[in-house]
Write a protein that holds these residues in place. Structure first.
Motif, PDB file in Angstrom:
ATOM      1  N   PRO A  65     -22.048  42.475  34.274  1.00  0.00           N
ATOM      2  CA  PRO A  65     -20.846  42.318  33.373  1.00  0.00           C
ATOM      3  C   PRO A  65     -20.797  40.792  33.401  1.00  0.00           C
ATOM      4  O   PRO A  65     -19.584  40.246  33.684  1.00  0.00           O
ATOM      5  CB  PRO A  65     -19.873  43.127  33.783  1.00  0.00           C
ATOM      6  CG  PRO A  65     -19.868  43.224  35.341  1.00  0.00           C
ATOM      7  CD  PRO A  65     -21.562  43.286  35.483  1.00  0.00           C
ATOM      8  N   VAL A  67     -22.385  36.751  31.700  1.00  0.00           N
ATOM      9  CA  VAL A  67     -23.440  35.874  31.020  1.00  0.00           C
ATOM     10  C   VAL A  67     -24.541  35.732  32.210  1.00  0.00           C
ATOM     11  O   VAL A  67     -24.272  35.214  33.209  1.00  0.00           O
ATOM     12  CB  VAL A  67     -22.893  34.459  30.320  1.00  0.00           C
ATOM     13  CG1 VAL A  67     -23.932  33.629  30.182  1.00  0.00           C
ATOM     14  CG2 VAL A  67     -21.747  34.750  29.484  1.00  0.00           C
ATOM     15  N   ALA A  77     -16.048  37.628  34.553  1.00  0.00           N
ATOM     16  CA  ALA A  77     -14.778  37.919  33.958  1.00  0.00           C
ATOM     17  C   ALA A  77     -13.991  39.063  34.921  1.00  0.00           C
ATOM     18  O   ALA A  77     -12.768  38.801  35.111  1.00  0.00           O
ATOM     19  CB  ALA A  77     -14.742  38.235  32.640  1.00  0.00           C
ATOM     20  N   ASN A  78     -14.531  40.253  35.205  1.00  0.00           N
ATOM     21  CA  ASN A  78     -13.871  41.114  35.999  1.00  0.00           C
ATOM     22  C   ASN A  78     -14.480  41.776  37.175  1.00  0.00           C
ATOM     23  O   ASN A  78     -13.988  42.604  38.003  1.00  0.00           O
ATOM     24  CB  ASN A  78     -14.081  42.629  34.886  1.00  0.00           C
ATOM     25  CG  ASN A  78     -13.404  42.269  33.735  1.00  0.00           C
ATOM     26  OD1 ASN A  78     -11.963  42.039  33.723  1.00  0.00           O
ATOM     27  ND2 ASN A  78     -13.892  42.470  32.531  1.00  0.00           N
ATOM     28  N   ASN A 104     -27.337  40.935  30.932  1.00  0.00           N
ATOM     29  CA  ASN A 104     -25.998  41.251  30.770  1.00  0.00           C
ATOM     30  C   ASN A 104     -25.767  42.848  30.501  1.00  0.00           C
ATOM     31  O   ASN A 104     -26.872  43.313  29.932  1.00  0.00           O
ATOM     32  CB  ASN A 104     -25.448  40.517  29.763  1.00  0.00           C
ATOM     33  CG  ASN A 104     -24.051  41.092  29.138  1.00  0.00           C
ATOM     34  OD1 ASN A 104     -23.948  41.961  28.166  1.00  0.00           O
ATOM     35  ND2 ASN A 104     -23.183  40.693  29.671  1.00  0.00           N
ATOM     36  N   ALA A 106     -24.060  44.806  28.668  1.00  0.00           N
ATOM     37  CA  ALA A 106     -23.805  45.227  27.207  1.00  0.00           C
ATOM     38  C   ALA A 106     -25.289  44.920  26.623  1.00  0.00           C
ATOM     39  O   ALA A 106     -25.544  45.718  25.732  1.00  0.00           O
ATOM     40  CB  ALA A 106     -22.603  44.385  26.675  1.00  0.00           C
ATOM     41  N   THR A 130     -19.400  47.849  24.015  1.00  0.00           N
ATOM     42  CA  THR A 130     -18.990  48.705  24.814  1.00  0.00           C
ATOM     43  C   THR A 130     -17.770  48.620  25.455  1.00  0.00           C
ATOM     44  O   THR A 130     -17.341  47.449  25.532  1.00  0.00           O
ATOM     45  CB  THR A 130     -19.984  48.566  26.174  1.00  0.00           C
ATOM     46  OG1 THR A 130     -19.851  47.026  26.749  1.00  0.00           O
ATOM     47  CG2 THR A 130     -21.293  48.549  25.901  1.00  0.00           C
ATOM     48  N   GLY A 134     -13.918  45.871  30.486  1.00  0.00           N
ATOM     49  CA  GLY A 134     -13.813  44.619  29.572  1.00  0.00           C
ATOM     50  C   GLY A 134     -14.557  45.265  28.300  1.00  0.00           C
ATOM     51  O   GLY A 134     -14.712  46.530  27.929  1.00  0.00           O
ATOM     52  N   VAL A 135     -14.944  44.307  27.350  1.00  0.00           N
ATOM     53  CA  VAL A 135     -15.425  44.760  26.154  1.00  0.00           C
ATOM     54  C   VAL A 135     -16.893  43.655  26.141  1.00  0.00           C
ATOM     55  O   VAL A 135     -16.798  42.605  26.210  1.00  0.00           O
ATOM     56  CB  VAL A 135     -14.721  44.369  24.745  1.00  0.00           C
ATOM     57  CG1 VAL A 135     -15.645  44.476  23.670  1.00  0.00           C
ATOM     58  CG2 VAL A 135     -13.584  44.990  24.823  1.00  0.00           C
ATOM     59  N   GLU A 150     -21.249  38.115  24.135  1.00  0.00           N
ATOM     60  CA  GLU A 150     -19.809  37.838  24.640  1.00  0.00           C
ATOM     61  C   GLU A 150     -18.916  37.791  23.520  1.00  0.00           C
ATOM     62  O   GLU A 150     -17.687  37.022  23.773  1.00  0.00           O
ATOM     63  CB  GLU A 150     -19.763  36.339  25.430  1.00  0.00           C
ATOM     64  CG  GLU A 150     -20.570  36.551  26.613  1.00  0.00           C
ATOM     65  CD  GLU A 150     -19.932  37.401  27.751  1.00  0.00           C
ATOM     66  OE1 GLU A 150     -18.762  37.763  27.995  1.00  0.00           O
ATOM     67  OE2 GLU A 150     -21.041  38.148  28.576  1.00  0.00           O
ATOM     68  N   HIS A 153     -14.925  38.359  24.469  1.00  0.00           N
ATOM     69  CA  HIS A 153     -14.085  37.048  24.903  1.00  0.00           C
ATOM     70  C   HIS A 153     -13.541  36.458  23.559  1.00  0.00           C
ATOM     71  O   HIS A 153     -12.890  35.230  23.520  1.00  0.00           O
ATOM     72  CB  HIS A 153     -14.767  36.214  25.647  1.00  0.00           C
ATOM     73  CG  HIS A 153     -14.814  36.981  27.125  1.00  0.00           C
ATOM     74  ND1 HIS A 153     -13.727  37.249  27.899  1.00  0.00           N
ATOM     75  CD2 HIS A 153     -15.970  37.523  27.584  1.00  0.00           C
ATOM     76  CE1 HIS A 153     -14.232  37.682  28.836  1.00  0.00           C
ATOM     77  NE2 HIS A 153     -15.562  37.883  28.678  1.00  0.00           N
ATOM     78  N   GLU A 162     -10.780  41.500  24.858  1.00  0.00           N
ATOM     79  CA  GLU A 162     -10.964  42.382  25.334  1.00  0.00           C
ATOM     80  C   GLU A 162      -9.579  42.887  26.448  1.00  0.00           C
ATOM     81  O   GLU A 162      -9.511  44.030  26.520  1.00  0.00           O
ATOM     82  CB  GLU A 162     -12.036  42.570  26.773  1.00  0.00           C
ATOM     83  CG  GLU A 162     -11.863  41.412  27.728  1.00  0.00           C
ATOM     84  CD  GLU A 162     -12.644  41.261  28.731  1.00  0.00           C
ATOM     85  OE1 GLU A 162     -14.099  41.977  28.556  1.00  0.00           O
ATOM     86  OE2 GLU A 162     -12.687  40.654  29.890  1.00  0.00           O
TER      87      GLU A 162
HETATM   88  C1  BGC Z   1     -18.367  40.379  30.335  1.00  0.00           C
HETATM   89  C2  BGC Z   1     -19.222  40.724  29.611  1.00  0.00           C
HETATM   90  C3  BGC Z   1     -19.576  42.081  29.742  1.00  0.00           C
HETATM   91  C4  BGC Z   1     -18.389  43.166  29.111  1.00  0.00           C
HETATM   92  C5  BGC Z   1     -18.673  44.567  29.648  1.00  0.00           C
HETATM   93  C6  BGC Z   1     -16.950  41.192  29.978  1.00  0.00           C
HETATM   94  O1  BGC Z   1     -15.786  40.813  30.432  1.00  0.00           O
HETATM   95  O2  BGC Z   1     -17.887  39.108  30.170  1.00  0.00           O
HETATM   96  O3  BGC Z   1     -20.400  39.982  30.053  1.00  0.00           O
HETATM   97  O4  BGC Z   1     -20.723  42.522  28.926  1.00  0.00           O
HETATM   98  O5  BGC Z   1     -17.234  42.565  30.156  1.00  0.00           O
HETATM   99  O6  BGC Z   1     -18.736  44.741  30.869  1.00  0.00           O
END
Ligand code: BGC
Length: 245
Positions: A65, A67, A77-78, A104, A106, A130, A134-135, A150, A153, A162
């Motif tokens: 999840p 880049v 991010a998470n 990635n 998604a 997704t 996150g999204v 992305e 974001h 997200e």
């Molecule tokens: C990430 C993405 C990821 C998404 C879903 C986001 O916070 O930046 O790269 O695809 O979450 O997991």
């Protein structure tokens, strides 16, 4: 081709061998819960454990999840901040002794849907979102992936979208399906103004519950739930490794 697909998520890592000709899992998926945020080294060990579970020596596709630029993870991010700029292809292939391809998460889910699921045979622009911790987003045109879109974001009220429309955000903010669906609808309208997709596919854990909230989303494009549900990330990561051989 048989490839081990692995999907790294916020609360667990799961994998299964995939037949990349059919998009079907060849064995029942194996999941390892990760209640604590894993460092890259601990993640490499977890991936090794999954490969060992399947006695795997062939190629591996991994969805993460963040880049992805070539072998490196650029954002996290998470997940653990130490993933940023980490050469995950090198780490994971050293840990497993196998060839590793990285994508990635998604984008991986999108590949599964475009090749074998809700987006198959669609030539125009397809957007997959997704909705999970996150999204994530995946963007396709003519079946080709535009990587690392992305769109989770996209700034809304000064924060990443997200923070408002992920599945985790729905629970954290204690929103009803109608309230959350309404916010998701507004977010999707913004994306439609910019991208004009022909089809929008919604995936992630909540796609199984689409009957509860699809009625509150009023897109211009066709809207479809992901067909792969929980397996899209695994299948798509394997497809990526097959397509990049
Ligand atoms: C990430 C993405 C990821 C998404 C879903 C986001 O916070 O930046 O790269 O695809 O979450 O997991």
């Amino acid at each position: 081709m048989k490839i081990l697909g692995i999907d790294i998520g916020g609360s667990g890592v799961k994998g299964a061998p995939v037949d990349t000709k059919t998009g079907k899992l060849l064995r029942e998926r194996h999941r390892i819960d990760t209640p604590e945020t894993l460092t890259p080294a601990a993640m490499a060990k977890t991936i090794k454990t999954i490969a060992t579970h399947f006695k795997w020596h062939g190629p591996i596709g991994v969805g993460f999840p963040g880049v992805i630029h070539g072998p490196r993870i650029m954002t996290s991010a998470n997940l653990h901040p130490r993933f940023v700029r980490c050469d995950a292809v090198n780490m994971f292939s050293k840990a497993t002794g196998c060839r590793v391809a990285l994508i990635n998460d998604a984008d991986a889910a999108g590949l599964a849907e475009i090749r074998f699921g809700a987006g198959r045979e669609i030539k125009g622009t397809v957007l997959l979102l997704t909705l999970g911790t996150g999204v994530g987003s995946a963007l396709f045109h003519g079946g080709r992936l535009f990587p690392n879109s992305e769109l989770g974001h996209l700034p809304i009220r000064g924060k990443s979208a997200e923070r408002f429309v992920s599945s985790t955000a729905r629970k954290r903010r204690e929103l009803s399906w109608e309230e959350w669906g309404g916010e998701l609808s507004q977010y999707i309208h913004i994306l439609e103004e910019i991208l004009w997709p022909e089809l929008i596919i919604l995936g992630g854990g909540v796609s199984a519950k689409h009957a509860k909230y699809f009625k509150y989303i009023k897109p211009r494009a066709k809207l479809a739930p992901a067909e792969f549900l929980n397996e899209a990330g695994i299948v798509g990561a394997a497809l990526w490794a097959a397509e990049r051989k």
